[in-house]
Write a protein that holds these residues in place. Structure first.
Motif, PDB file in Angstrom:
ATOM      1  N   SER A  74       0.723  15.300   5.809  1.00  0.00           N
ATOM      2  CA  SER A  74       1.158  16.600   6.316  1.00  0.00           C
ATOM      3  C   SER A  74       2.056  17.266   5.280  1.00  0.00           C
ATOM      4  CB  SER A  74       1.891  16.445   7.660  1.00  0.00           C
ATOM      5  OG  SER A  74       2.941  15.507   7.570  1.00  0.00           O
ATOM      6  N   ALA A  75       2.287  18.584   5.458  1.00  0.00           N
ATOM      7  CA  ALA A  75       3.002  19.334   4.423  1.00  0.00           C
ATOM      8  C   ALA A  75       3.761  20.512   5.011  1.00  0.00           C
ATOM      9  CB  ALA A  75       2.021  19.829   3.359  1.00  0.00           C
ATOM     10  N   LEU A  76       4.932  20.736   4.459  1.00  0.00           N
ATOM     11  CA  LEU A  76       5.784  21.890   4.769  1.00  0.00           C
ATOM     12  C   LEU A  76       5.583  22.896   3.648  1.00  0.00           C
ATOM     13  CD1 LEU A  76       8.355  22.610   6.733  1.00  0.00           C
ATOM     14  CD2 LEU A  76       9.685  22.013   4.704  1.00  0.00           C
ATOM     15  N   CYS A  77       5.276  24.156   4.001  1.00  0.00           N
ATOM     16  CA  CYS A  77       4.879  25.134   2.983  1.00  0.00           C
ATOM     17  C   CYS A  77       5.825  26.330   2.905  1.00  0.00           C
ATOM     18  CB  CYS A  77       3.469  25.641   3.264  1.00  0.00           C
ATOM     19  SG  CYS A  77       2.218  24.341   3.178  1.00  0.00           S
ATOM     20  N   PHE A  78       6.310  26.609   1.693  1.00  0.00           N
ATOM     21  CA  PHE A  78       7.125  27.786   1.425  1.00  0.00           C
ATOM     22  C   PHE A  78       6.232  28.997   1.169  1.00  0.00           C
ATOM     23  CE2 PHE A  78      10.152  24.441   0.714  1.00  0.00           C
ATOM     24  CZ  PHE A  78      11.397  25.000   0.968  1.00  0.00           C
ATOM     25  N   PRO A  79       6.777  30.211   1.365  1.00  0.00           N
ATOM     26  CA  PRO A  79       5.974  31.429   1.181  1.00  0.00           C
ATOM     27  C   PRO A  79       5.820  31.819  -0.288  1.00  0.00           C
ATOM     28  CG  PRO A  79       8.184  31.983   1.927  1.00  0.00           C
ATOM     29  CD  PRO A  79       8.115  30.494   1.892  1.00  0.00           C
ATOM     30  N   THR A  80       4.927  32.781  -0.526  1.00  0.00           N
ATOM     31  CA  THR A  80       4.717  33.325  -1.870  1.00  0.00           C
ATOM     32  C   THR A  80       5.161  34.785  -1.937  1.00  0.00           C
ATOM     33  OG1 THR A  80       2.918  31.788  -2.361  1.00  0.00           O
ATOM     34  CG2 THR A  80       3.024  33.796  -3.684  1.00  0.00           C
TER      35      THR A  80
ATOM     36  N   SER B  47       0.865  -1.184   0.000  1.00  0.00           N
ATOM     37  CA  SER B  47       0.000   0.000   0.000  1.00  0.00           C
ATOM     38  C   SER B  47       0.894   1.224   0.000  1.00  0.00           C
ATOM     39  CB  SER B  47      -0.931   0.013   1.219  1.00  0.00           C
ATOM     40  OG  SER B  47      -0.173   0.069   2.411  1.00  0.00           O
ATOM     41  N   PHE B  48       0.426   2.267  -0.628  1.00  0.00           N
ATOM     42  CA  PHE B  48       1.228   3.488  -0.695  1.00  0.00           C
ATOM     43  C   PHE B  48       0.976   4.314   0.560  1.00  0.00           C
ATOM     44  CE2 PHE B  48       2.682   7.598  -2.363  1.00  0.00           C
ATOM     45  CZ  PHE B  48       3.839   7.194  -3.019  1.00  0.00           C
ATOM     46  N   PRO B  49       2.027   4.624   1.316  1.00  0.00           N
ATOM     47  CA  PRO B  49       1.833   5.349   2.583  1.00  0.00           C
ATOM     48  C   PRO B  49       1.328   6.757   2.353  1.00  0.00           C
ATOM     49  CG  PRO B  49       4.169   5.165   2.051  1.00  0.00           C
ATOM     50  CD  PRO B  49       3.449   4.327   1.045  1.00  0.00           C
ATOM     51  N   GLU B  50       0.717   7.330   3.378  1.00  0.00           N
ATOM     52  CA  GLU B  50       0.307   8.724   3.287  1.00  0.00           C
ATOM     53  C   GLU B  50       1.541   9.607   3.128  1.00  0.00           C
ATOM     54  OE1 GLU B  50      -3.687  10.112   5.249  1.00  0.00           O
ATOM     55  OE2 GLU B  50      -2.393   9.229   6.775  1.00  0.00           O
ATOM     56  N   ILE B  51       1.442  10.584   2.268  1.00  0.00           N
ATOM     57  CA  ILE B  51       2.575  11.415   1.875  1.00  0.00           C
ATOM     58  C   ILE B  51       2.838  12.503   2.910  1.00  0.00           C
ATOM     59  CG2 ILE B  51       3.401  13.057   0.133  1.00  0.00           C
ATOM     60  CD1 ILE B  51       1.449  11.538  -1.841  1.00  0.00           C
ATOM     61  N   ILE B  52       4.110  12.724   3.211  1.00  0.00           N
ATOM     62  CA  ILE B  52       4.523  13.945   3.898  1.00  0.00           C
ATOM     63  C   ILE B  52       5.250  14.788   2.855  1.00  0.00           C
ATOM     64  CG2 ILE B  52       5.931  14.966   5.724  1.00  0.00           C
ATOM     65  CD1 ILE B  52       5.477  12.455   7.354  1.00  0.00           C
ATOM     66  N   SER B  53       4.596  15.829   2.388  1.00  0.00           N
ATOM     67  CA  SER B  53       5.156  16.670   1.334  1.00  0.00           C
ATOM     68  C   SER B  53       6.072  17.722   1.940  1.00  0.00           C
ATOM     69  CB  SER B  53       4.045  17.349   0.530  1.00  0.00           C
ATOM     70  OG  SER B  53       4.611  18.246  -0.417  1.00  0.00           O
ATOM     71  N   VAL B  54       7.333  17.719   1.513  1.00  0.00           N
ATOM     72  CA  VAL B  54       8.294  18.681   2.061  1.00  0.00           C
ATOM     73  C   VAL B  54       8.418  19.927   1.199  1.00  0.00           C
ATOM     74  CG1 VAL B  54       9.632  16.911   3.256  1.00  0.00           C
ATOM     75  CG2 VAL B  54      10.217  17.509   0.888  1.00  0.00           C
ATOM     76  N   ASP B  55       7.554  20.050   0.207  1.00  0.00           N
ATOM     77  CA  ASP B  55       7.542  21.267  -0.609  1.00  0.00           C
ATOM     78  C   ASP B  55       6.153  21.513  -1.154  1.00  0.00           C
ATOM     79  OD1 ASP B  55       8.040  23.430  -2.306  1.00  0.00           O
ATOM     80  OD2 ASP B  55       8.647  22.125  -3.961  1.00  0.00           O
ATOM     81  N   ASP B  56       5.357  22.232  -0.373  1.00  0.00           N
ATOM     82  CA  ASP B  56       4.122  22.820  -0.833  1.00  0.00           C
ATOM     83  C   ASP B  56       4.257  24.328  -0.618  1.00  0.00           C
ATOM     84  OD1 ASP B  56       3.256  20.301  -1.413  1.00  0.00           O
ATOM     85  OD2 ASP B  56       1.576  20.284  -0.026  1.00  0.00           O
ATOM     86  N   HIS B  57       3.197  25.074  -0.910  1.00  0.00           N
ATOM     87  CA  HIS B  57       3.279  26.527  -0.821  1.00  0.00           C
ATOM     88  C   HIS B  57       1.991  27.092  -0.240  1.00  0.00           C
ATOM     89  CE1 HIS B  57       6.927  26.746  -3.385  1.00  0.00           C
ATOM     90  NE2 HIS B  57       6.426  25.619  -3.850  1.00  0.00           N
ATOM     91  N   THR B  58       2.126  28.201   0.456  1.00  0.00           N
ATOM     92  CA  THR B  58       0.967  28.950   0.912  1.00  0.00           C
ATOM     93  C   THR B  58       0.912  30.284   0.186  1.00  0.00           C
ATOM     94  OG1 THR B  58      -0.111  29.978   2.826  1.00  0.00           O
ATOM     95  CG2 THR B  58       2.297  29.892   2.862  1.00  0.00           C
ATOM     96  N   VAL B  59      -0.273  30.668  -0.230  1.00  0.00           N
ATOM     97  CA  VAL B  59      -0.502  32.031  -0.713  1.00  0.00           C
ATOM     98  C   VAL B  59      -1.052  32.811   0.473  1.00  0.00           C
ATOM     99  CG1 VAL B  59      -1.769  33.500  -2.323  1.00  0.00           C
ATOM    100  CG2 VAL B  59      -0.940  31.246  -3.066  1.00  0.00           C
ATOM    101  N   GLU B  60      -0.292  33.755   0.965  1.00  0.00           N
ATOM    102  CA  GLU B  60      -0.644  34.439   2.208  1.00  0.00           C
ATOM    103  C   GLU B  60      -1.977  35.187   2.068  1.00  0.00           C
ATOM    104  OE1 GLU B  60       3.533  33.684   1.640  1.00  0.00           O
ATOM    105  OE2 GLU B  60       2.251  35.084   0.518  1.00  0.00           O
ATOM    106  N   PRO B  61      -2.886  35.038   3.027  1.00  0.00           N
ATOM    107  CA  PRO B  61      -4.116  35.826   3.024  1.00  0.00           C
ATOM    108  C   PRO B  61      -3.806  37.324   3.052  1.00  0.00           C
ATOM    109  CG  PRO B  61      -4.261  34.038   4.610  1.00  0.00           C
ATOM    110  CD  PRO B  61      -2.836  34.088   4.145  1.00  0.00           C
ATOM    111  N   ALA B  62      -4.721  38.121   2.561  1.00  0.00           N
ATOM    112  CA  ALA B  62      -4.475  39.557   2.385  1.00  0.00           C
ATOM    113  C   ALA B  62      -4.181  40.275   3.697  1.00  0.00           C
ATOM    114  CB  ALA B  62      -5.680  40.204   1.696  1.00  0.00           C
ATOM    115  N   GLY B  63      -4.647  39.754   4.825  1.00  0.00           N
ATOM    116  CA  GLY B  63      -4.493  40.477   6.083  1.00  0.00           C
ATOM    117  C   GLY B  63      -3.293  40.084   6.926  1.00  0.00           C
TER     118      GLY B  63
END
Length: 408
Positions: free
Chosen positions: A122-128, A3-19
């Motif tokens: 789970s995921a680690l997110c870089f900034p935008t 079975s394929f294990p649940e992924i821990i992504s070490v490179d995702d991204h967040t688009v910062e909310p406007a506030g």
């Protein structure tokens, strides 16, 4: 494969909310700190590795976008920032508004839902807006305000993006003031006390007008990372220059050779002597892929063995670079069948998986299927290490891949 294990992504991204900054900066800075305005796009190009947008005035003709405004900077949100949910042929260089992006780009509940769709634990997110290692604040004129902005981002990252509503599934990645290594060390320690175990850094600092990794200038920062177990995360483009061949080369050229800066950077680190001086340092290359690594390591070992006497490294690099790599360096990939076929030359313990959500290269919502197709020849225990186990160990996560700081 069982079975394929649940992924821990070490490179995702967040688009910062406007506030993000208006909500956290002192009131006197709320109009001068980063904030969002809606305005037309007058012109936008991406040629020779350089992104050049121009904002129009209210009432001008042109497509409308949401723009980040900060000092002299005018930076629009673009479809390349958040392309998931669109077919590849629909992804173009164009300005967009928050309403034109998938909500998981900036909203925690929707992000968790999209992670569920994609078999991501789970995921680690870089900034935008700050860019991949905080270049936006490094380039600012008002350094006092820039430091406040950077700390505000880190507070938002730890307390909200990775806060209680994320339930440990979002892993914090913070910024440092690159213009001052002592301040950077303090920020690393401040965040380490909150359970943060990863910090952004530039793949090639001199391209930002900063000292190279070969100098002693970064030692306070490196010492703090060494002491706290903080991983140094370098994303492609964190030198503010994507690889290209000429000023008129189309983006497809740079997109094909995005790994090149990671290659240069890794050799820098392996030949710097820093791993000898700071034995607990760990570095990772987000979105750099891994297929190029075997030859570079082979060549580095040959140079170290045969040319170290005149090559300037005999007195500081005391072991073969490939040995240092195995102990200190992690390659990250989302789609690299060639690298996986040569995994024995890279090392199972030196590889991490990622999904790159919500960028145009993202394998969402089929990251599991991509992984299964490319890792089907590997033993189950090896797949588990690549997809989640190495990340758990590197980032200090719980046994089931969650960030323990969320429970604080």
């Amino acid at each position: 494969m069982e079975s394929f294990p649940e992924i821990i992504s070490v490179d995702d991204h967040t688009v910062e909310p406007a506030g993000v900054w208006r909500d956290r900066l002192p009131s006197r800075y709320r109009d001068t700190g980063p904030h969002v305005v809606r305005a037309p796009v007058k012109e936008m190009t991406f040629v020779g590795g350089k992104f050049a947008p121009r904002m129009g005035e209210p009432g001008d003709d042109g497509p409308i976008a949401d723009w980040w405004v900060y000092e002299d900077l005018r930076r629009p949100l673009t479809r390349l920032d958040t392309a998931v949910g669109y077919s590849r042929d629909e992804v173009r260089l164009e300005g967009i508004t928050y309403q034109q992006m998938r909500p998981g780009s900036y909203s925690v509940p929707e992000r968790l839902a999209d992670m569920d769709i994609n078999h991501v634990r789970s995921a680690l997110c870089f900034p935008t807006f700050p860019r991949f290692c905080g270049q936006t604040f490094t380039e600012a004129k008002d350094r006092d305000l820039a430091l406040l902005c950077l700390r505000a981002y880190n507070d938002w990252m730890v307390e909200e993006w990775c806060g209680p509503q994320a339930r440990g599934r979002l892993i914090p990645l913070t910024l440092i003031p690159l213009w001052d290594a002592e301040l950077a060390a303090r920020e690393v320690r401040r965040n380490a006390e909150r359970g943060v175990r990863a910090v952004c850094f530039s793949e090639i600092p001199p391209r930002l007008g900063l000292p190279s990794i070969h100098s002693d200038a970064w030692d306070p920062f490196l010492g703090a990372c060494d002491e706290t177990g903080t991983v140094i995360a370098m994303h492609i483009g964190s030198s503010s220059q994507m690889p290209s061949t000429s000023s008129d080369a189309p983006p497809a050229v740079g997109s094909t050779i995005t790994f090149a800066n990671c290659c240069y950077s890794m050799v820098d680190w392996l030949m710097s002597g820093k791993f000898e001086r700071f034995p607990n340092l760990r570095i990772m290359y987000a979105e750099g892929q891994i297929g190029w690594m075997p030859y570079v390591l082979e060549r580095a070992d040959v140079v170290w063995e045969e040319n170290r006497g005149w090559g300037g490294v005999a007195d500081k690099v005391l072991r073969p670079p490939s040995e240092l790599f195995a102990e200190h360096v992690y390659g990250c990939f989302f789609d690299d069948a060639f690298g996986l076929r040569n995994l024995d030359a890279i090392g199972v313990g030196s590889v991490l998986y990622e999904t790159d959500y919500p960028h145009s290269d993202s394998t969402w919502p089929k990251s599991k299927e991509v992984g299964e197709s490319q890792m089907g020849h590997l033993p189950q225990d090896v797949v588990e290490r690549i997809v989640c186990g190495n990340a758990i160990e590197l980032l200090g996560l719980t046994h089931n891949g969650l960030w323990p700081g969320a429970a604080r």
